[in-house]
Design a protein around this motif. Structure first.
Motif, mmCIF file in Angstrom:
data_model
loop_
_atom_site.group_PDB
_atom_site.id
_atom_site.type_symbol
_atom_site.label_atom_id
_atom_site.label_comp_id
_atom_site.label_asym_id
_atom_site.label_seq_id
_atom_site.Cartn_x
_atom_site.Cartn_y
_atom_site.Cartn_z
ATOM 1 N N GLU A 15 47.549 1.188 12.108
ATOM 2 C CA GLU A 15 47.498 -0.212 11.632
ATOM 3 C C GLU A 15 46.383 -0.979 12.343
ATOM 4 O OE1 GLU A 15 52.287 -0.809 10.673
ATOM 5 O OE2 GLU A 15 51.455 -1.525 12.557
ATOM 6 N N TYR A 16 46.286 -0.747 13.636
ATOM 7 C CA TYR A 16 45.270 -1.486 14.402
ATOM 8 C C TYR A 16 43.862 -1.040 14.013
ATOM 9 C CZ TYR A 16 43.108 -4.126 18.081
ATOM 10 O OH TYR A 16 42.324 -5.025 18.760
ATOM 11 N N GLN A 53 54.541 6.584 25.548
ATOM 12 C CA GLN A 53 55.075 7.474 24.497
ATOM 13 C C GLN A 53 54.881 8.925 24.902
ATOM 14 O OE1 GLN A 53 53.177 6.304 20.822
ATOM 15 N NE2 GLN A 53 54.342 4.417 20.672
ATOM 16 N N TYR A 73 45.444 7.683 20.057
ATOM 17 C CA TYR A 73 45.020 6.361 20.513
ATOM 18 C C TYR A 73 43.681 6.040 19.873
ATOM 19 C CZ TYR A 73 42.098 8.759 24.030
ATOM 20 O OH TYR A 73 41.175 9.551 24.667
ATOM 21 N N MET A 131 53.854 -5.372 17.771
ATOM 22 C CA MET A 131 52.562 -4.734 18.042
ATOM 23 C C MET A 131 52.235 -3.740 16.926
ATOM 24 S SD MET A 131 52.432 -4.061 22.137
ATOM 25 C CE MET A 131 54.016 -3.221 22.283
ATOM 26 N N LYS A 132 50.946 -3.638 16.640
ATOM 27 C CA LYS A 132 50.518 -2.741 15.553
ATOM 28 C C LYS A 132 50.461 -1.303 16.043
ATOM 29 C CE LYS A 132 47.754 -5.883 12.747
ATOM 30 N NZ LYS A 132 48.236 -7.148 13.301
ATOM 31 N N SER A 133 50.771 -0.358 15.124
ATOM 32 C CA SER A 133 50.577 1.055 15.444
ATOM 33 C C SER A 133 49.076 1.300 15.566
ATOM 34 C CB SER A 133 51.161 1.928 14.329
ATOM 35 O OG SER A 133 50.312 1.844 13.188
ATOM 36 N N TYR A 181 42.690 1.266 22.813
ATOM 37 C CA TYR A 181 43.999 0.721 22.428
ATOM 38 C C TYR A 181 44.974 1.900 22.450
ATOM 39 C CZ TYR A 181 47.357 -1.692 19.267
ATOM 40 O OH TYR A 181 48.448 -2.284 18.681
ATOM 41 N N GLN A 182 45.904 1.853 23.401
ATOM 42 C CA GLN A 182 46.741 3.043 23.620
ATOM 43 C C GLN A 182 48.141 2.651 24.083
ATOM 44 O OE1 GLN A 182 45.331 5.519 26.915
ATOM 45 N NE2 GLN A 182 46.142 7.330 25.908
ATOM 46 N N TYR A 183 49.146 3.284 23.488
ATOM 47 C CA TYR A 183 50.519 3.127 23.976
ATOM 48 C C TYR A 183 50.686 4.088 25.148
ATOM 49 C CZ TYR A 183 51.669 0.154 20.088
ATOM 50 O OH TYR A 183 51.715 -0.910 19.224
#
Ligand code: SAM
Length: 179
Positions: A6-7, A165, A171, A1-3, A160-162
């Motif tokens: 990166e995304y 973490q 995000y 998955m892209k950071s 788009y969010q992790y």
């Protein structure tokens, strides 16, 4: 998955071609601006800090297809006369700089509103949001409130969010103009 960073670049690249104009609303140390000048025809970059403009110009030494403007992004229409297809806001403060000089929610919202009105059809606006510091937290809340009420017939809005973490990592939200 892209950071998230990166995304942010990947989604810009997906929507932009070498014939397009793009805006970097917060040039900072110029990482996003460098990515844009390598992928589009011309980039307008803004920052309220002279040091950020200088850092960015140094990073872009091998390129000519840009203009860096030492002014607040809310004034971008004073400089940008062409239509534009891609925009990035990387919010917050300058890394390794003065943490007290950071984006302000009222200015960000005013600028975003203008951007979305002028963005070309099928154009993309990407916002990297840092909610881990106090101003950033408020900015994130108000931005999402604004983005949720955008008409889905006119704009697609993606988050788009992790979510696992610690310490509120950045995000991304991306807005595409449909018509
Ligand atoms: N995109 C940058 C990079 O790739 O290195 C990082 C940007 S940094 C997180 C945020 C920047 O926004 C800071 O340099 C700050 O000076 C700038 N900034 C804050 N308010 C601004 C405004 N109203 N107009 C333009 N830039 C602003």
């Amino acid at each position: 998955m892209k950071s998230v960073i990166e995304y942010s670049h990947a989604i810009l690249k997906e929507h932009l071609t070498s014939n397009d104009i793009a805006l970097d609303m917060t040039v900072g140390n110029g990482h996003d601006t460098l990515f844009l000048v390598q992928n589009v025809k011309f980039v307008y970059g803004f920052d309220i800090q002279k040091i950020a403009c200088l850092n960015t110009k140094n990073r872009l030494a091998n390129y000519q297809n840009y203009q860096i403007i030492n002014d607040s992004h809310e004034n971008f229409l004073n400089y940008v006369r062409e239509t534009f297809k891609g925009v990035i806001f990387n919010l917050g403060y300058l890394p390794k700089g003065n943490k007290e000089i950071c984006t302000q929610v009222s200015t960000t919202l005013k600028t975003l509103d203008l951007v979305l009105k002028h963005l070309e059809t099928q154009g993309i606006c990407v916002i990297v949001i840092y909610s881990g510091h106090q101003e950033g937290y408020q900015e994130a809340i108000e931005l999402e409130e604004y983005l949720r009420q955008l008409d889905q017939k006119e704009y697609d809005v993606l988050k788009y969010q992790y979510i696992n973490q610690i310490n509120n990592p950045p995000y991304l939200v991306a807005i595409r103009r449909k018509k």
